[in-house]
Scaffold this active site. Structure first.
Site, PDB file in Angstrom:
ATOM      1  N   GLY A  68       0.741  -1.328  -0.024  1.00  0.00           N
ATOM      2  CA  GLY A  68       0.068   0.027  -0.182  1.00  0.00           C
ATOM      3  C   GLY A  68       0.798   1.345   0.099  1.00  0.00           C
ATOM      4  O   GLY A  68       2.098   1.087   0.430  1.00  0.00           O
ATOM      5  N   GLN A  73       3.045  10.089   1.158  1.00  0.00           N
ATOM      6  CA  GLN A  73       4.338   9.189   1.408  1.00  0.00           C
ATOM      7  C   GLN A  73       5.465   9.458  -0.038  1.00  0.00           C
ATOM      8  O   GLN A  73       6.458   9.076  -0.004  1.00  0.00           O
ATOM      9  CB  GLN A  73       3.922   7.469   1.312  1.00  0.00           C
ATOM     10  CG  GLN A  73       3.308   7.220   2.613  1.00  0.00           C
ATOM     11  CD  GLN A  73       3.280   5.703   2.812  1.00  0.00           C
ATOM     12  OE1 GLN A  73       2.241   5.112   2.274  1.00  0.00           O
ATOM     13  NE2 GLN A  73       4.109   5.138   3.230  1.00  0.00           N
ATOM     14  N   CYS A 115       5.570   0.221   7.840  1.00  0.00           N
ATOM     15  CA  CYS A 115       5.547   1.240   6.791  1.00  0.00           C
ATOM     16  C   CYS A 115       6.482   1.728   5.939  1.00  0.00           C
ATOM     17  O   CYS A 115       7.983   1.621   6.421  1.00  0.00           O
ATOM     18  CB  CYS A 115       5.105   2.462   7.625  1.00  0.00           C
ATOM     19  SG  CYS A 115       4.576   3.940   6.974  1.00  0.00           S
ATOM     20  N   LEU A 116       6.493   1.848   4.805  1.00  0.00           N
ATOM     21  CA  LEU A 116       7.458   2.224   3.861  1.00  0.00           C
ATOM     22  C   LEU A 116       8.192   3.726   4.423  1.00  0.00           C
ATOM     23  O   LEU A 116       9.213   3.882   4.024  1.00  0.00           O
ATOM     24  CB  LEU A 116       6.885   2.574   2.367  1.00  0.00           C
ATOM     25  CG  LEU A 116       6.271   1.289   1.975  1.00  0.00           C
ATOM     26  CD1 LEU A 116       5.643   1.446   0.494  1.00  0.00           C
ATOM     27  CD2 LEU A 116       7.369  -0.016   1.777  1.00  0.00           C
ATOM     28  N   HIS A 157      -4.621   1.354   7.223  1.00  0.00           N
ATOM     29  CA  HIS A 157      -3.205   1.794   7.148  1.00  0.00           C
ATOM     30  C   HIS A 157      -3.098   3.091   6.246  1.00  0.00           C
ATOM     31  O   HIS A 157      -2.782   4.110   6.566  1.00  0.00           O
ATOM     32  CB  HIS A 157      -2.163   0.726   6.943  1.00  0.00           C
ATOM     33  CG  HIS A 157      -0.857   1.415   6.821  1.00  0.00           C
ATOM     34  ND1 HIS A 157      -0.045   1.060   8.005  1.00  0.00           N
ATOM     35  CD2 HIS A 157      -0.133   1.997   6.112  1.00  0.00           C
ATOM     36  CE1 HIS A 157       1.265   1.460   7.898  1.00  0.00           C
ATOM     37  NE2 HIS A 157       1.328   2.109   6.738  1.00  0.00           N
ATOM     38  N   GLU A 158      -3.653   2.609   4.984  1.00  0.00           N
ATOM     39  CA  GLU A 158      -3.585   3.954   4.120  1.00  0.00           C
ATOM     40  C   GLU A 158      -4.310   5.209   4.141  1.00  0.00           C
ATOM     41  O   GLU A 158      -4.110   6.236   4.178  1.00  0.00           O
ATOM     42  CB  GLU A 158      -3.699   3.407   2.643  1.00  0.00           C
ATOM     43  CG  GLU A 158      -2.522   2.220   2.208  1.00  0.00           C
ATOM     44  CD  GLU A 158      -1.168   2.542   2.522  1.00  0.00           C
ATOM     45  OE1 GLU A 158      -0.918   3.655   2.473  1.00  0.00           O
ATOM     46  OE2 GLU A 158      -0.376   1.593   2.776  1.00  0.00           O
ATOM     47  N   HIS A 161      -2.854   7.308   6.784  1.00  0.00           N
ATOM     48  CA  HIS A 161      -1.855   8.137   6.059  1.00  0.00           C
ATOM     49  C   HIS A 161      -2.549   9.334   5.498  1.00  0.00           C
ATOM     50  O   HIS A 161      -2.139  10.411   5.573  1.00  0.00           O
ATOM     51  CB  HIS A 161      -1.227   7.460   4.956  1.00  0.00           C
ATOM     52  CG  HIS A 161      -0.125   6.860   5.327  1.00  0.00           C
ATOM     53  ND1 HIS A 161       0.980   7.287   5.897  1.00  0.00           N
ATOM     54  CD2 HIS A 161       0.356   5.486   5.126  1.00  0.00           C
ATOM     55  CE1 HIS A 161       1.962   6.486   6.319  1.00  0.00           C
ATOM     56  NE2 HIS A 161       1.647   5.392   5.866  1.00  0.00           N
TER      57      HIS A 161
END
Length: 192
Positions: A68, A73, A115-116, A157-158, A161
Site C-alpha cells: 500500500g 508518502q 510502513c514504507l 493503514h493507508e 496516512h
C-alpha cells in the site's frame, strides 16, 4: 504499508527515476517530514494525469516492496492511495482509492505492521478484521469494497496516512518513544 514478507529497507532516490517511458518511481518520504502528519486534500479533478499518478504510485510501491502507498508518502497532499496485497503478482488486485472512507468495521485483529515511510521498524497494531470502504477510482467512479485480514489492514493503514496518522501512533507510548529515539540516532548518524 510495507509487505511483512519482504525486507522493509527501502533504497531512496534523490528524484523520481524513470522505470520505463511511462512510469516514475518516486522516493518514499520518511518519518519526520511534516507532510506525513497532515490531513490530505480531497481529489476533485479526475483526469489522465490522476490515472498516470496512480500507475506511478503502484510502480513506486512495488519498487519499495510494499502492499500500500498513500500520496503523502511521495510528498503529495492528495487524498489518494493505492493498494495491492499481492505485491504485483495479480494485476486484477490493484485498487486505487481516491477520497476513501471507512463506512463499516467489525472484529479485531492484532498483527505486525510496517510502513514504507518508517523503514526497518515494525509493531503490533490492533485493527478491524473486516472493513468496508467507500471510495472513487482514478476515473472518479464511486465504489464500495470489503476487505478482510491483510486487505482490511492495508485499507486502514493507508486511510490513516490520508488523515495524517502513522501506524506508530497505534503503538504503546513506550514502543513509540523507543522507535522515535532510534530514528533520532539514525538522523544524527546521517542514515535517515
Amino acid at each position: 504499508m510495507a509487505d511483512k514478507s519482504t525486507s522493509s529497507e527501502v533504497t531512496q532516490a534523490a528524484a523520481p527515476e524513470t522505470v520505463s517511458a511511462a512510469r516514475k518511481i518516486y522516493p518514499i518520504v520518511k518519518y519526520g517530514d511534516s507532510i506525513l502528519e497532515k490531513p490530505t486534500t480531497p481529489i476533485k479533478k479526475f483526469d489522465a494525469e490522476l490515472e498516470q499518478l496512480s500507475e506511478d504510485m503502484f510502480a513506486s510501491m512495488y519498487a519499495a516492496q510494499g502492499v500500500g502507498l498513500a500520496a503523502p508518502q511521495i510528498g503529495l497532499n492528495l487524498r489518494l492511495a493505492v493498494v495491492d496485497v499481492t505485491g504485483g503478482k495479480n494485476p486484477e488486485a490493484k485498487i486505487v482509492l481516491a477520497n476513501p472512507e471507512i463506512i463499516h468495521a467489525e472484529g479485531e485483529k492484532r498483527e505486525e505492521e510496517g510502513c514504507l515511510s518508517i523503514p526497518g521498524f515494525r509493531g503490533y497494531v490492533l485493527r478491524p478484521q473486516f472493513v468496508t470502504i467507500k471510495a472513487q477510482n482514478a476515473k472518479g467512479e464511486s465504489f464500495e469494497i470489503r476487505g478482510e485480514d491483510l486487505l482490511a489492514r492495508a485499507f486502514c493503514h493507508e486511510i490513516d496516512h490520508l488523515n495524517g496518522v502513522l501506524f506508530i501512533q497505534h503503538l504503546s507510548m513506550l514502543k513509540r518513544d523507543l522507535i522515535k529515539r532510534k530514528i533520532k540516532k539514525l538522523r544524527k548518524q546521517g542514515e535517515w
